[in-house]
Design a protein around this motif. Structure first.
Motif, PDB file in Angstrom:
ATOM      1  N   ALA A 161       0.735  -1.280   0.049  1.00 62.85           N
ATOM      2  CA  ALA A 161      -0.113  -0.042  -0.012  1.00 62.85           C
ATOM      3  C   ALA A 161       0.778   1.212  -0.026  1.00 62.85           C
ATOM      4  O   ALA A 161       0.699   2.221  -0.667  1.00 62.85           O
ATOM      5  CB  ALA A 161      -0.815  -0.016   1.329  1.00 62.85           C
ATOM      6  N   LEU A 162       1.830   1.214   0.731  1.00 65.14           N
ATOM      7  CA  LEU A 162       2.819   2.377   1.108  1.00 65.14           C
ATOM      8  C   LEU A 162       3.588   2.700  -0.391  1.00 65.14           C
ATOM      9  O   LEU A 162       3.542   3.783  -0.792  1.00 65.14           O
ATOM     10  CB  LEU A 162       3.836   2.019   2.128  1.00 65.14           C
ATOM     11  CG  LEU A 162       4.701   3.140   2.710  1.00 65.14           C
ATOM     12  CD1 LEU A 162       3.413   3.943   3.397  1.00 65.14           C
ATOM     13  CD2 LEU A 162       5.426   2.751   3.649  1.00 65.14           C
ATOM     14  N   ILE A 163       4.045   1.575  -0.963  1.00 64.04           N
ATOM     15  CA  ILE A 163       4.700   1.756  -2.476  1.00 64.04           C
ATOM     16  C   ILE A 163       3.652   2.662  -3.455  1.00 64.04           C
ATOM     17  O   ILE A 163       4.120   3.438  -3.971  1.00 64.04           O
ATOM     18  CB  ILE A 163       4.804   0.277  -3.279  1.00 64.04           C
ATOM     19  CG1 ILE A 163       5.855  -0.376  -2.284  1.00 64.04           C
ATOM     20  CG2 ILE A 163       5.408   0.587  -4.488  1.00 64.04           C
ATOM     21  CD1 ILE A 163       7.290   0.314  -2.258  1.00 64.04           C
ATOM     22  N   LYS A 164       2.294   2.016  -3.205  1.00 69.72           N
ATOM     23  CA  LYS A 164       1.382   2.717  -4.317  1.00 69.72           C
ATOM     24  C   LYS A 164       1.409   4.312  -3.753  1.00 69.72           C
ATOM     25  O   LYS A 164       1.462   5.228  -4.874  1.00 69.72           O
ATOM     26  CB  LYS A 164       0.021   2.135  -4.058  1.00 69.72           C
ATOM     27  CG  LYS A 164      -0.097   0.995  -5.019  1.00 69.72           C
ATOM     28  CD  LYS A 164      -1.490   0.343  -4.843  1.00 69.72           C
ATOM     29  CE  LYS A 164      -1.461  -0.967  -5.258  1.00 69.72           C
ATOM     30  NZ  LYS A 164      -2.627  -1.691  -4.732  1.00 69.72           N
ATOM     31  N   ASP A 165       1.407   4.581  -2.414  1.00 71.12           N
ATOM     32  CA  ASP A 165       1.092   5.943  -2.243  1.00 71.12           C
ATOM     33  C   ASP A 165       2.688   6.757  -2.457  1.00 71.12           C
ATOM     34  O   ASP A 165       2.361   7.842  -2.912  1.00 71.12           O
ATOM     35  CB  ASP A 165       1.005   6.036  -0.423  1.00 71.12           C
ATOM     36  CG  ASP A 165      -0.142   5.357  -0.037  1.00 71.12           C
ATOM     37  OD1 ASP A 165      -1.155   5.323  -0.825  1.00 71.12           O
ATOM     38  OD2 ASP A 165      -0.449   5.070   1.159  1.00 71.12           O
ATOM     39  N   PHE A 166       3.772   6.231  -2.155  1.00 72.24           N
ATOM     40  CA  PHE A 166       4.841   6.786  -2.591  1.00 72.24           C
ATOM     41  C   PHE A 166       4.902   6.970  -4.074  1.00 72.24           C
ATOM     42  O   PHE A 166       5.359   8.357  -4.370  1.00 72.24           O
ATOM     43  CB  PHE A 166       6.075   5.792  -2.271  1.00 72.24           C
ATOM     44  CG  PHE A 166       6.694   5.825  -0.993  1.00 72.24           C
ATOM     45  CD1 PHE A 166       5.772   6.316   0.047  1.00 72.24           C
ATOM     46  CD2 PHE A 166       7.714   5.147  -0.689  1.00 72.24           C
ATOM     47  CE1 PHE A 166       6.321   6.374   1.195  1.00 72.24           C
ATOM     48  CE2 PHE A 166       8.199   5.222   0.615  1.00 72.24           C
ATOM     49  CZ  PHE A 166       7.417   5.966   1.644  1.00 72.24           C
ATOM     50  N   HIS A 167       4.406   6.197  -4.995  1.00 75.23           N
ATOM     51  CA  HIS A 167       4.429   6.349  -6.508  1.00 75.23           C
ATOM     52  C   HIS A 167       3.581   7.727  -6.594  1.00 75.23           C
ATOM     53  O   HIS A 167       3.767   8.406  -7.348  1.00 75.23           O
ATOM     54  CB  HIS A 167       3.841   5.098  -7.195  1.00 75.23           C
ATOM     55  CG  HIS A 167       4.746   4.011  -7.545  1.00 75.23           C
ATOM     56  ND1 HIS A 167       5.754   4.565  -8.349  1.00 75.23           N
ATOM     57  CD2 HIS A 167       4.592   2.756  -7.183  1.00 75.23           C
ATOM     58  CE1 HIS A 167       6.468   3.268  -8.615  1.00 75.23           C
ATOM     59  NE2 HIS A 167       5.817   2.328  -7.674  1.00 75.23           N
ATOM     60  N   ALA A 168       2.162   7.627  -5.939  1.00 82.71           N
ATOM     61  CA  ALA A 168       1.315   8.730  -6.197  1.00 82.71           C
ATOM     62  C   ALA A 168       2.030  10.179  -5.857  1.00 82.71           C
ATOM     63  O   ALA A 168       1.810  11.022  -6.381  1.00 82.71           O
ATOM     64  CB  ALA A 168      -0.090   8.589  -5.318  1.00 82.71           C
ATOM     65  N   GLU A 220       5.159  10.883  -5.606  1.00 82.52           N
ATOM     66  CA  GLU A 220       5.967  11.109  -6.452  1.00 82.52           C
ATOM     67  C   GLU A 220       5.681  11.781  -7.744  1.00 82.52           C
ATOM     68  O   GLU A 220       6.199  12.582  -8.438  1.00 82.52           O
ATOM     69  CB  GLU A 220       7.243  10.076  -6.611  1.00 82.52           C
ATOM     70  CG  GLU A 220       8.279   9.993  -5.779  1.00 82.52           C
ATOM     71  CD  GLU A 220       9.133   9.165  -6.079  1.00 82.52           C
ATOM     72  OE1 GLU A 220      10.591   9.219  -5.393  1.00 82.52           O
ATOM     73  OE2 GLU A 220       9.107   8.037  -6.725  1.00 82.52           O
ATOM     74  N   SER A 221       4.642  11.054  -8.147  1.00 85.91           N
ATOM     75  CA  SER A 221       3.881  11.414  -9.632  1.00 85.91           C
ATOM     76  C   SER A 221       3.515  12.955  -9.654  1.00 85.91           C
ATOM     77  O   SER A 221       3.242  13.524 -10.644  1.00 85.91           O
ATOM     78  CB  SER A 221       2.941  10.614 -10.036  1.00 85.91           C
ATOM     79  OG  SER A 221       1.986  10.620  -8.938  1.00 85.91           O
ATOM     80  N   ARG A 222       3.120  13.256  -8.321  1.00 85.25           N
ATOM     81  CA  ARG A 222       2.811  14.767  -8.184  1.00 85.25           C
ATOM     82  C   ARG A 222       3.957  15.861  -7.858  1.00 85.25           C
ATOM     83  O   ARG A 222       3.817  16.641  -7.708  1.00 85.25           O
ATOM     84  CB  ARG A 222       1.956  14.913  -6.806  1.00 85.25           C
ATOM     85  CG  ARG A 222       0.267  14.797  -7.309  1.00 85.25           C
ATOM     86  CD  ARG A 222      -0.730  14.956  -6.161  1.00 85.25           C
ATOM     87  NE  ARG A 222      -0.757  13.721  -5.775  1.00 85.25           N
ATOM     88  CZ  ARG A 222      -0.994  13.405  -4.068  1.00 85.25           C
ATOM     89  NH1 ARG A 222      -0.839  14.491  -3.353  1.00 85.25           N
ATOM     90  NH2 ARG A 222      -1.337  12.169  -3.794  1.00 85.25           N
ATOM     91  N   GLY A 223       5.176  15.138  -7.931  1.00 81.48           N
ATOM     92  CA  GLY A 223       6.396  15.837  -7.963  1.00 81.48           C
ATOM     93  C   GLY A 223       6.789  16.281  -6.439  1.00 81.48           C
ATOM     94  O   GLY A 223       7.485  17.158  -6.269  1.00 81.48           O
ATOM     95  N   ASN A 224       6.338  15.565  -5.443  1.00 86.78           N
ATOM     96  CA  ASN A 224       6.499  16.148  -4.170  1.00 86.78           C
ATOM     97  C   ASN A 224       7.494  15.396  -3.445  1.00 86.78           C
ATOM     98  O   ASN A 224       7.832  13.938  -3.952  1.00 86.78           O
ATOM     99  CB  ASN A 224       5.324  16.016  -3.282  1.00 86.78           C
ATOM    100  CG  ASN A 224       4.302  16.947  -3.648  1.00 86.78           C
ATOM    101  OD1 ASN A 224       4.601  18.072  -4.299  1.00 86.78           O
ATOM    102  ND2 ASN A 224       2.989  16.449  -3.381  1.00 86.78           N
ATOM    103  N   ASP A 225       8.424  15.655  -2.704  1.00 81.88           N
ATOM    104  CA  ASP A 225       9.127  14.914  -1.844  1.00 81.88           C
ATOM    105  C   ASP A 225       8.498  13.963  -0.796  1.00 81.88           C
ATOM    106  O   ASP A 225       7.551  14.249  -0.105  1.00 81.88           O
ATOM    107  CB  ASP A 225      10.083  15.752  -1.025  1.00 81.88           C
ATOM    108  CG  ASP A 225      11.194  14.948  -0.575  1.00 81.88           C
ATOM    109  OD1 ASP A 225      11.619  14.032  -1.030  1.00 81.88           O
ATOM    110  OD2 ASP A 225      11.688  15.404   0.417  1.00 81.88           O
ATOM    111  N   ILE A 226       8.746  12.770  -0.924  1.00 84.40           N
ATOM    112  CA  ILE A 226       8.413  11.682   0.013  1.00 84.40           C
ATOM    113  C   ILE A 226       8.490  11.932   1.394  1.00 84.40           C
ATOM    114  O   ILE A 226       7.295  11.719   2.307  1.00 84.40           O
ATOM    115  CB  ILE A 226       8.706  10.302  -0.309  1.00 84.40           C
ATOM    116  CG1 ILE A 226       8.523   9.958  -1.767  1.00 84.40           C
ATOM    117  CG2 ILE A 226       8.295   9.296   0.604  1.00 84.40           C
ATOM    118  CD1 ILE A 226       9.108   8.743  -2.349  1.00 84.40           C
ATOM    119  N   GLU A 227       9.598  12.389   1.649  1.00 76.78           N
ATOM    120  CA  GLU A 227       9.956  12.529   3.062  1.00 76.78           C
ATOM    121  C   GLU A 227       8.942  13.505   3.742  1.00 76.78           C
ATOM    122  O   GLU A 227       8.734  13.360   5.050  1.00 76.78           O
ATOM    123  CB  GLU A 227      11.292  13.002   3.396  1.00 76.78           C
ATOM    124  CG  GLU A 227      12.196  11.807   3.202  1.00 76.78           C
ATOM    125  CD  GLU A 227      13.711  12.111   3.815  1.00 76.78           C
ATOM    126  OE1 GLU A 227      13.804  12.608   5.070  1.00 76.78           O
ATOM    127  OE2 GLU A 227      14.583  11.436   3.335  1.00 76.78           O
TER     128      GLU A 227
END
Lengths: 466, 217
Positions: free
Chosen positions: A50-57, A59-66
Motif C-alpha cells: 500500500a505504501l509503495i502505491k502511495d509513494f508512487h502517487a 512522487e508522480s505529483r512531484g513532491n518529496d516523499i519525506e
C-alpha cells in the motif's frame, strides 16, 4: 518390594506425564509464535504494498516523499488502535517514522537483505514480546526499510496460563494416580502378605491353615499350589507323628514287659532272703524266679530276631512244601499229642521260594498259635495252594477265634489278646510281630480272618514271582 | 490285721504281694481283672485295695470309680507324671510304681491303714502287748519303760514281722537317713528290747542280714 514397585511406577508415570505436558506446551508455543509471525508477515506485506502505491502517487505529483511520510503512514495507524501493532520506517538505518516505538531494533533488522526477503524475529523487551518483521521496500525505494512490530504478549500470557493450567491438572492427576496406585498395589500385594503370614503360621506348627482361593488368576493358582504344598506337609507331619507315637508305644510296652518280670524276680528273691518260709514256699518262689527269667530270655532273643530280620537279607532258595510240613509235624509233635489235635496237611503245590529257617519259624509260630487257640480235640487244616495265580499257605483252626479289635492289633509288638498274663505262657508278645516281619521279608502278605467262636484262618500269600 | 484286696493281672506279682502281706498278718484276696475286682468290692468289705492300672476287662481307673470309701493304693508300671496326677486327683491314697521294693509297699500299706483306721488294734504276742494308740508296751500286764527309739524300733519290727530287716534298713527306718551312728547302735537297741520283753527267741538274728521278728501264723 511393594514400595519399590510403587515408587518406580509412579516415577515412570510422572516423568512421561510431565514430559508430555512439556512437549504439548512447546508445540502450542511454536504454533502461537508461527501464527503471530504469519499474521505479521501478511500485515507487513499489505502495508508495504500500500505504501509503495502511495509513494508512487506522491512522487508522480512531484513532491518529496519525506515531507509526506507522516500523512502517508497515518492511515495505517488504525492497525495500532489496539496498541498491539507498531510501525517504524527507516531510511538508510535512520528512523524517519515511528508510532510509539520504544524498543531499539537490532542492527541486522535494520539492514534486511536487498533481494526483497524479509527478516522475522521475536524479540523481548521490557514492555512485552514482539514479533518483528522487517524488510526493504522494493525498487526504487530500497533505501527505505519498513519494520512491523506485533506485540504478542497477550498470546504469550495466555499460553503461559494454559501451560500453568496443564501443570496444575498434571499435579492433581499425579496425586490422584499415586493414591490409586497405592490402592492398587495394596490389592495386588495383599495375597503376598497373606501367603507370608500363613506360611509363617505353618512354620510355627499350625499345619492345617490354608489360603483362601478365589477367582481364576495367577494368584489363585499360586494359592492352590501353596495349599496343596501345605496339605502334603500336613500329611507328612501326621505320618511322622503316628510313627513317633508307634515308637513311643513300643518303648512303653517294652518297658512294661521288662519291668513286670523284673519286679517279680526281685520281689521273690527279696522274699526268699527275708521271709520266714517253708521248703515248699522256697520252691514256689524259685519257680517264679526261673520262669520270669526265662520269659526275659525269650523276649531278649525274640527282640534280637526281630531287629535282625529288619536288617538282614534273606537267602532265597527253593523250599519243598512237604519238608516244611514235616518240620511242623516233628517240632510241634508233643503239643499236638498233648491236646489231641487232629492236624491235616493238604498240598496243591510243591515248592515255595524263601529262607528255610525263616519259613519254618513262621509256620511253626502260626501253627503253635493255632494249637493254643484250639480246645482239646481241635482241628487244624494246613493247606498249600495256588490262588488267583499266587502261591499261598493257609492255616485254619476251629479254636476260640478273635474279635475285630484284637485282629487290628495282633501283629503289634507286645500286644496281648488276653491281658491277664499267665506265667505258664512264656511268650513275650513278639511272636506275631516276628511272623509279620518274616512275611514282609518274603514280600508275602499275612492276613488274619477270624470271628469269636468260629476259629481263625491265617493266610500267607506270596506276591513274588519266584 | 486288715483285709486287703489285691487287683493285679500278673499272677506272679499278685501272688508275691499276697504272700508278703500275709507275712505281716493281713488277710488277702487276689483278683486278676477289673470286672472281678468290681464284683468283689460289691460283695465284700475291704480295708484296703491294691490296684493295678493296666487290667483286662476294666482298667484300674474305671475300677476305682466304683470304689466307695475304701482306701486304695495304685500299683502300676505306668510311671508318667500325668498318670500319677490322675491317680491322686481321683482320690487315691498312694501311688507306687513297678518295680517296687516289698518293704516300701508294706510301709505304704501300713501308713495308709494307720491314717484310715481310727481304732487301731493292739498287737499281742505271748506275754507282750503293744498299744499303738498310746505308744505303750506291756509285759505280763505291767507297763514297760521304753525310750522313744526303742518303741519305734519295736513298731517297725512288728509292722514288718516275719520279714528280715537289715541293720541299715532299721537304721534308716527308725533313726532316719541323716543319723550318723553306725549299725552297732541297732544291735544295742535290739539287745535292750530282747531283755525288756523276754524276746530272745522272738527277735531272731538272721545270719549276714539283720533281725526278724518271728510270729507263727
Amino acid at each position: 518390594m511393594k514400595y519399590r514397585t510403587f515408587l518406580a511406577t509412579l516415577m515412570l508415570f510422572l516423568f512421561s506425564f510431565n514430559f508430555g505436558i512439556l512437549v504439548i506446551s512447546a508445540i502450542t508455543f511454536k504454533d502461537t509464535a508461527n501464527s503471530a509471525k504469519e499474521r505479521s508477515l501478511g500485515e507487513h506485506y499489505f502495508i508495504t504494498s500500500a505504501l509503495i502505491k502511495d509513494f508512487h502517487a506522491v512522487e508522480s505529483r512531484g513532491n518529496d516523499i519525506e515531507g509526506y511520510l507522516d500523512s502517508l503512514l497515518q492511515p495505517y495507524s488504525y492497525l495500532s488502535e489496539d496498541k498491539k501493532v507498531k510501525l517504524a520506517l527507516y531510511k538508510d538505518s535512520r528512523l524517519v517514522y515511528s508510532n510509539r516505538l520504544r524498543i531499539e531494533l537490532q542492527d541486522n533488522l535494520l539492514e534486511p537483505p536487498k533481494n526483497g526477503n524479509r527478516i522475522v524475529s521475536i524479540q523481548k523487551s521490557e514492555d512485552g514480546t514482539y514479533v518483528i518483521v522487517s524488510g526493504k521496500l522494493p525498487d526504487p525505494y530500497d533505501s527505505y526499510t519498513m519494520s512491523y512490530l506485533y506485540d504478542m504478549t497477550d498470546e504469550i500470557t495466555s499460553w503461559e496460563q494454559m501451560k500453568n493450567m496443564l501443570f496444575i491438572i498434571g499435579f492433581i492427576l499425579s496425586c490422584f494416580l499415586s493414591l490409586s496406585l497405592l490402592f492398587l498395589f495394596n490389592r495386588i500385594f495383599k495375597p503376598l502378605a497373606q501367603i507370608s503370614q500363613i506360611s509363617r503360621s505353618i512354620a510355627d506348627g499350625a499345619y492345617e491353615t490354608r489360603l483362601p482361593v478365589s477367582g481364576h488368576d495367577e494368584i489363585s493358582e499360586m494359592a492352590q499350589n501353596f495349599n496343596s504344598m501345605a496339605e502334603k506337609i500336613q500329611n507328612q507331619m501326621t505320618e511322622l507323628i503316628t510313627e513317633a507315637e508307634k515308637k513311643q508305644q513300643f518303648i512303653d510296652n517294652f518297658a512294661h514287659e521288662l519291668r513286670t518280670p523284673l519286679t517279680a524276680i526281685y520281689g521273690y528273691a527279696e522274699y526268699m532272703q527275708k521271709a520266714v518260709m517253708t521248703e515248699s514256699d522256697r520252691l514256689f518262689a524259685i519257680n517264679y524266679i526261673m520262669s520270669e527269667s526265662r520269659r526275659m530270655q525269650t523276649m531278649a532273643y525274640q527282640l534280637l530276631e526281630l531287629a535282625n530280620l529288619k536288617n538282614d537279607q534273606i537267602v532265597w532258595k527253593e523250599q519243598e512244601i512237604s519238608r516244611l510240613f514235616q518240620y511242623i509235624k516233628t517240632t510241634l509233635h508233643n503239643k499236638i499229642i498233648e491236646k489231641e489235635i487232629k492236624i491235616e496237611f493238604i498240598y496243591e503245590m510243591d515248592i515255595v521260594w524263601g529262607d528255610a529257617c525263616l519259613l519254618e519259624s513262621l509256620l511253626v509260630n502260626l501253627v503253635d498259635n493255632a494249637i493254643k487257640a484250639c480246645s482239646k480235640g481241635g482241628h487244624i487244616i494246613i493247606r498249600a495252594a495256588v490262588e488267583n495265580g499266587k502261591k499261598m499257605i493257609c492255616i485254619r483252626d476251629d479254636g476260640k477265634g478273635m474279635t475285630a479289635e484284637v485282629l487290628n492289633h495282633i501283629t503289634e509288638p507286645f500286644y496281648r489278646a488276653e491281658k491277664s498274663r499267665n506265667h505258664n505262657d512264656s511268650g513275650a508278645g513278639l511272636g506275631l510281630a516276628i511272623c509279620k516281619q518274616i512275611a514282609l521279608c518274603h514280600n508275602a502278605e499275612l492276613k488274619f480272618i477270624s470271628h469269636p467262636g468260629e476259629g481263625t484262618t491265617v493266610k500267607i500269600t506270596f506276591t513274588t514271582s519266584k | 490285721m486288715a483285709s486287703i484286696l489285691i487287683v493285679e493281672d500278673e499272677i506272679s506279682i499278685n501272688e508275691l504281694i499276697k504272700r508278703n502281706l500275709q507275712l505281716v498278718g493281713h488277710r488277702c484276696t487276689s483278683v486278676f481283672d477289673g470286672k472281678a475286682a468290681v464284683s468283689e468290692i460289691q460283695d465284700h468289705t475291704y480295708d484296703l485295695i491294691i490296684l493295678d492300672i493296666m487290667l483286662p476287662e476294666l482298667d484300674g481307673f474305671e475300677v476305682f470309680k466304683k470304689v466307695d470309701k475304701i482306701p486304695t493304693i495304685f500299683l502300676t508300671a505306668r510311671s508318667s507324671l500325668s498318670d500319677r496326677i490322675k491317680g491322686f486327683s481321683m482320690g487315691a491314697d498312694d501311688y507306687l510304681v513297678k518295680p517296687f521294693e516289698m518293704l516300701e509297699l508294706l510301709a505304704r500299706v501300713e501308713a495308709v491303714l494307720r491314717r484310715t483306721q481310727k481304732n487301731r488294734s493292739c498287737f499281742e504276742l505271748g506275754n507282750v502287748r503293744i498299744d499303738f494308740d498310746s505308744h505303750q508296751v506291756f509285759y505280763m500286764g505291767q507297763p514297760v519303760e521304753c525310750t522313744p527309739r526303742e518303741y519305734e524300733l519295736l513298731e517297725v519290727l512288728v509292722n514288718n514281722r516275719n520279714i528280715a530287716l537289715s541293720r541299715e534298713k532299721l537304721l534308716e527306718l527308725v533313726w532316719g537317713y541323716d543319723y550318723e551312728g553306725d549299725t552297732r547302735t541297732v544291735d544295742v537297741h535290739i539287745q535292750k528290747l530282747r531283755k525288756k520283753l523276754g524276746w530272745d527267741d522272738v527277735i531272731k538274728t538272721v545270719y549276714k542280714l539283720g533281725y526278724r521278728l518271728e510270729v507263727n501264723q
